[in-house]
Design an enzyme around this catalytic site. Structure first.
Site, mmCIF file in Angstrom:
data_model
loop_
_atom_site.group_PDB
_atom_site.id
_atom_site.type_symbol
_atom_site.label_atom_id
_atom_site.label_comp_id
_atom_site.label_asym_id
_atom_site.label_seq_id
_atom_site.Cartn_x
_atom_site.Cartn_y
_atom_site.Cartn_z
ATOM 1 N N ILE A 109 -11.466 14.786 -6.108
ATOM 2 C CA ILE A 109 -12.487 13.920 -5.523
ATOM 3 C C ILE A 109 -13.508 13.614 -6.608
ATOM 4 C CG2 ILE A 109 -14.277 13.756 -3.751
ATOM 5 C CD1 ILE A 109 -11.313 13.682 -2.737
ATOM 6 N N GLU A 130 -7.750 4.989 2.519
ATOM 7 C CA GLU A 130 -6.982 4.715 3.730
ATOM 8 C C GLU A 130 -6.576 5.946 4.517
ATOM 9 O OE1 GLU A 130 -4.745 0.715 2.861
ATOM 10 O OE2 GLU A 130 -4.961 1.823 1.018
HETATM 11 MO MO1 MOS Z 1 -6.075 -1.988 1.582
HETATM 12 S S1 MOS Z 1 -5.365 -2.608 3.433
HETATM 13 O O1 MOS Z 1 -4.680 -1.986 0.646
HETATM 14 O O2 MOS Z 1 -7.210 -3.068 0.999
#
Ligand code: MOS
Length: 688
Positions: free
Chosen positions: A578, A654
């Site tokens: 991180i 994500e």
């Molecule tokens: Mo992300 S949906 O790869 O910007």
């Protein structure tokens, strides 16, 4: 979250977003959307619009400049009279003021030859086909062993179908562009996740040399994938500027975004799981039914996470897609993993109930030693650690395994429950370059066409560069957000920081070597090093690389009204190193909040009559607000990822959204005994 480097600029309004750049003599363009979902433009009467004072041009398929090449049919603006979906830009007005352009756009008279449209995805749609690949280039189907036979004899089975609705990326800053031509070179101020990619694609659209297009994106107000590739607004601004010979500003309105800037397609997903008597998966199958537009094939890769999550000797994944008369779907935060893991992780919860095993234990029990389909070793895999750490922090032990009906307190109408789901996302990097120079006076300049879309990219990259150079951050000038800088991966696919920091560190190390070779002296002319990482990426060992996480949710459900509240959310992640803890925490909980929003609110409702999303604004399209978020925490376990460059960052944009909706749906089941298999979990679904 804003980084500490540019936070003051943002909160004082000094930070400039695309539309805010001062450009002398700019005109304004306003698009005319199609009001039919399928058919042909029969005629266009622009006379009333042209008669308005201040109108400079009306651009239509009849007079638009021909675009030599696009590759992306969404960018082939006004090149045909065919209409592929309602809301598609079919004409545009350029005027001296925004108000005039808008007024005139309403006066362009278009006659259509309407055809019957089909905008409804079903599992048995006759148009479903097997695409050659799914986004971005995954195999469409995979199979190991003999799923059908193994599933048929498995003693405990789950066979359930899940649905997710269309969802729209709604960054705070809508898409916007300013275009200015100087001869055959084009400068764009654009709300983009990737200046390098945007410049290349727009150059292709207009048949220009890539070096003839410069894209500047100093600050971008969010993207979530919607700004990962150029949209119609960029072409519209550039085309309009070409036509009138002046710079042109183009801003997409929130309602227009629902048609032309991409969204997550709705999905239907059938998941079948079979276990042996002690809870080990023997058969696993995930079949996805998806839709795309007639203009462009985009198939969301919703079954790909299922390929590596759990061990099972007999397994299959498939994707089928149908072309409908709908807007073109595209990337939205964790395309594939996000909807796919709602289905898989809901099914795992159903399986836990069916075989009487704690859902955390069930997942740990089915942890694979190697990639269950390819046999590749994992570079690092810490799902079990995330589940254990999360269970301890959340107080999972001693949870009543039976679903519903657990009142929050005596006489309370709130039912309470807890749920868990796993999370995952690929850890990758993509080709990027960086340049670092040292001046004679002890200052450093770090340049890369990275971009800050609100994540704090400047803060993270400065920290990385300072560490690699061994100098204080204050000695470094960082330049990003401009395609004139060394080309870089987009801020997307959770690959921004991993790719950029790899290139930056490599360039910094090379510069330090040059300085060392000169016994520490920087000559009066300075020193410069440039680095590229494409070859390093190609040389990566053939391993499976993913981030993992565990999501824990507590919910309360009003027994009378069906209202769902989420008093507690905990995410535990393993995502390599991180780089910047404050920004990382914000990314993780941002993803989790978006997952909460997906679970309870977000739904673009298709009107089959008109073939459009009528709830195309923030009054009709509900997104979680502050009041929806209560106690939310994201933590991470230290993880060494030695393969992904000198930083070892796996990417965090994500993984936070993946699994959250399933954890909440599983908690709702635990609280009520009602299993909601189609998102969002609305009140009426719980009360019916
Ligand atoms: Mo992300 S949906 O790869 O910007």
């Amino acid at each position: 979250m804003t980084g500490r480097v540019d936070g003051p600029d943002k909160v004082t309004g000094r930070a400039r977003y695309a539309y805010e750049h001062p450009v002398d003599g700019a005109a304004y363009v306003w698009a005319v959307p199609s009001v039919i979902a399928k058919g042909l433009i029969r005629s266009i009467d622009a006379s009333a619009a042209l008669a308005l004072p201040g109108v400079l041009a009306v651009i239509t398929p009849d007079n638009a400049p021909r675009l030599p090449g696009t590759g992306d049919p969404e960018l082939a603006l006004f090149q045909s009279r065919a209409v592929a979906y309602r809301g598609q830009f079919v004409a545009a007005v350029v005027a001296d003021t925004l108000e005039t352009a808008r007024e005139a756009a309403g006066q362009v008279r278009i006659e259509y030859q309407q055809a019957a449209h089909d905008v409804t995805l079903t599992q048995s749609h006759p148009g479903l086909y097997k695409p050659d690949y799914v986004n971005p280039r995954y195999e469409t189907d995979t199979a190991v062993g003999d799923f059908d036979s193994a599933f048929a004899v498995a003693p405990v089975r789950v066979d359930a179908t899940y649905r997710t609705p269309a969802e729209h990326n709604n960054p705070m800053e809508p898409h916007a562009s300013i275009a200015a031509w100087q001869g055959d070179t084009l400068t764009l101020y654009d709300a983009t996740q990737g200046p390098s990619r945007a410049a290349g694609q727009i150059a292709a659209v207009f048949g220009l040399d890539p070096s003839a297009v410069r894209v500047i994106a100093e600050h971008v107000g969010g993207g979530f994938g919607a700004k990962g590739m150029p949209r119609a607004n960029v072409v519209l601004a550039a085309m309009a500027a070409r036509v009138i010979g002046r710079p042109v500003k183009c801003a997409v309105t929130r309602p227009q975004m629902f048609a032309v800037t991409g969204h997550r397609a709705p999905s239907i997903q059938r998941v079948r799981l079979g276990v042996d008597p002690d809870g080990r998966l023997v058969a696993l199958c995930h079949d996805v039914f998806d839709q795309t537009s007639t203009l462009k094939e985009f198939t969301e890769q919703s079954a790909v996470a299922t390929r590596h999550m759990y061990a099972a000797p007999h397994r299959r994944t498939t994707h089928r897609v149908v072309r409908l008369d709908v807007p073109t779907p595209s990337w939205m935060r964790a395309p594939g993993e996000c909807p796919g893991m709602f289905a898989l992780e809901s099914a795992m919860d159903e399986l836990a109930s069916a075989c009487g095993i704690d859902p955390v234990d069930l997942r740990i029990l089915n942890e694979p030693a190697v990639h269950p389909e390819t046999g590749q070793p994992f570079s690092s895999r810490n799902l079990v650690s995330c589940l254990r750490e999360g269970a301890a922090r959340f107080g999972w032990a001693g949870r009543d395994p039976a679903p519903g009906v657990r009142r929050h307190g005596p006489g309370s109408r709130w039912l309470t429950g807890t749920g868990v789901a796993a999370s995952t996302y690929p850890a990758r990097a993509m080709a990027s370059q960086a340049r670092v120079s040292a001046s004679h006076f002890g200052r450093y300049q770090v340049s890369i066409a990275a971009v800050d879309i609100g994540t704090g990219a400047r803060t993270a990259l400065l920290a990385v560069a300072a560490e690699a150079l061994g100098v204080p951050e204050t000695a470094i000038d960082l330049r990003i957000g401009d395609s004139a800088l060394p080309p870089a991966m987009i801020a997307g696919g959770s690959m921004g920081t991993a790719s950029w920091s790899w290139a930056v560190v490599k360039a910094c190390r090379s510069l330090r070597e040059q300085v060392r070779a000169r016994d520490g002296a920087v000559p009066p002319g300075g020193l410069t090093a440039q680095a590229a990482i494409a070859a390093d990426i190609d040389a990566l060992p053939d391993h499976a690389r993913y981030s993992f996480g565990a999501q824990f949710a507590e919910v309360r459900v009003d027994a009378d009204t069906g209202e769902v509240r989420v008093p507690r959310l905990l995410g535990v992640f393993a995502a390599g190193r991180i780089v910047s803890p404050d920004q990382a925490r914000s990314q993780f909980i941002g993803g989790m909040i978006m997952g909460l929003s997906m679970a309870l609110h977000e739904e673009s409702a298709m009107d089959p009559e008109f073939g459009d999303y009528p709830n195309h604004d923030l009054a009709g399209y509900h997104i979680a607000a502050h009041a929806d978020v209560q106690d939310i925490e994201a933590v991470w376990i230290d993880e060494d990822e030695p393969e992904l460059g000198p930083i070892g960052a796996k990417g965090i944009g994500e993984v936070g959204i993946v699994g959250t909706a399933a954890a909440i749906a599983n908690a709702v089941y635990h609280a009520t005994g009602s299993r909601v298999r189609d998102l969002p979990i609305r009140l009426d679904k719980l009360l019916s």
